[in-house]
Design a protein around this motif. Structure first.
Motif, short mmCIF file in Angstrom:
data_model
loop_
_atom_site.label_atom_id
_atom_site.label_comp_id
_atom_site.label_asym_id
_atom_site.label_seq_id
_atom_site.Cartn_x
_atom_site.Cartn_y
_atom_site.Cartn_z
N PRO A 40 1.11 6.58 5.54
CA PRO A 40 0.03 5.59 5.53
C PRO A 40 -1.31 6.25 5.83
O PRO A 40 -1.40 7.20 6.58
N TYR A 61 9.23 6.62 -1.76
CA TYR A 61 7.80 6.43 -1.89
C TYR A 61 7.36 5.00 -1.61
O TYR A 61 6.22 4.64 -1.87
N GLY A 62 8.25 4.18 -1.08
CA GLY A 62 7.93 2.81 -0.70
C GLY A 62 7.26 2.77 0.66
O GLY A 62 7.03 3.80 1.31
N VAL A 63 6.95 1.57 1.14
CA VAL A 63 6.23 1.41 2.41
C VAL A 63 6.99 2.02 3.58
O VAL A 63 6.40 2.68 4.42
N ASN A 64 8.28 1.84 3.65
CA ASN A 64 9.07 2.38 4.76
C ASN A 64 9.80 3.66 4.40
O ASN A 64 10.67 4.11 5.14
N SER A 106 10.54 3.39 -4.89
CA SER A 106 10.75 2.93 -3.51
C SER A 106 12.06 3.47 -2.96
O SER A 106 12.13 3.92 -1.81
N TYR A 110 6.38 8.42 2.26
CA TYR A 110 5.13 7.64 2.31
C TYR A 110 4.39 7.95 3.60
O TYR A 110 4.96 7.92 4.68
N HIS A 146 0.84 -1.19 0.00
CA HIS A 146 0.00 0.00 0.00
C HIS A 146 0.89 1.25 0.00
O HIS A 146 0.98 1.97 0.98
N SER A 147 1.54 1.49 -1.13
CA SER A 147 2.41 2.65 -1.23
C SER A 147 2.32 3.18 -2.67
O SER A 147 1.93 2.45 -3.58
#
Length: 76
Positions: A73, A64-67, A60, A71, A12-13
């Motif tokens: 959430p 712009y990746g999950v971590n 990423s 990003y 979800h990113s």
């Protein structure tokens, strides 16, 4: 599960969504080209499918990746 899980975030990113959308476009173009017997367009669609994860990886690494730091959430 333990409190310290290494959950990758299920993609979800923005990087994951962009990669999947690019690959879906490539598959769609390739499918229609196969249907209409256009081999060079099928190959172009396959190239677009290969480009999708590359763009996702670049995004990423750009944060712009999950971590990643860019990003944020969203609550579901």
């Amino acid at each position: 599960m333990s409190a310290e899980s290494s959950d990758p975030g299920h993609g979800h990113s923005p990087a994951a969504w962009t990669a999947v959308i690019i690959m879906l476009i490539g598959v769609t173009v390739g499918t229609f080209a196969f249907w209409f017997d256009q081999p060079w367009v099928v190959l172009a669609g396959a190239v677009v499918v290969v480009i999708g994860p590359i763009v996702g990886g670049i995004m990423s690494r750009a944060g712009y990746g999950v971590n990643g730091p860019k990003y944020q959430p969203k609550g579901h």
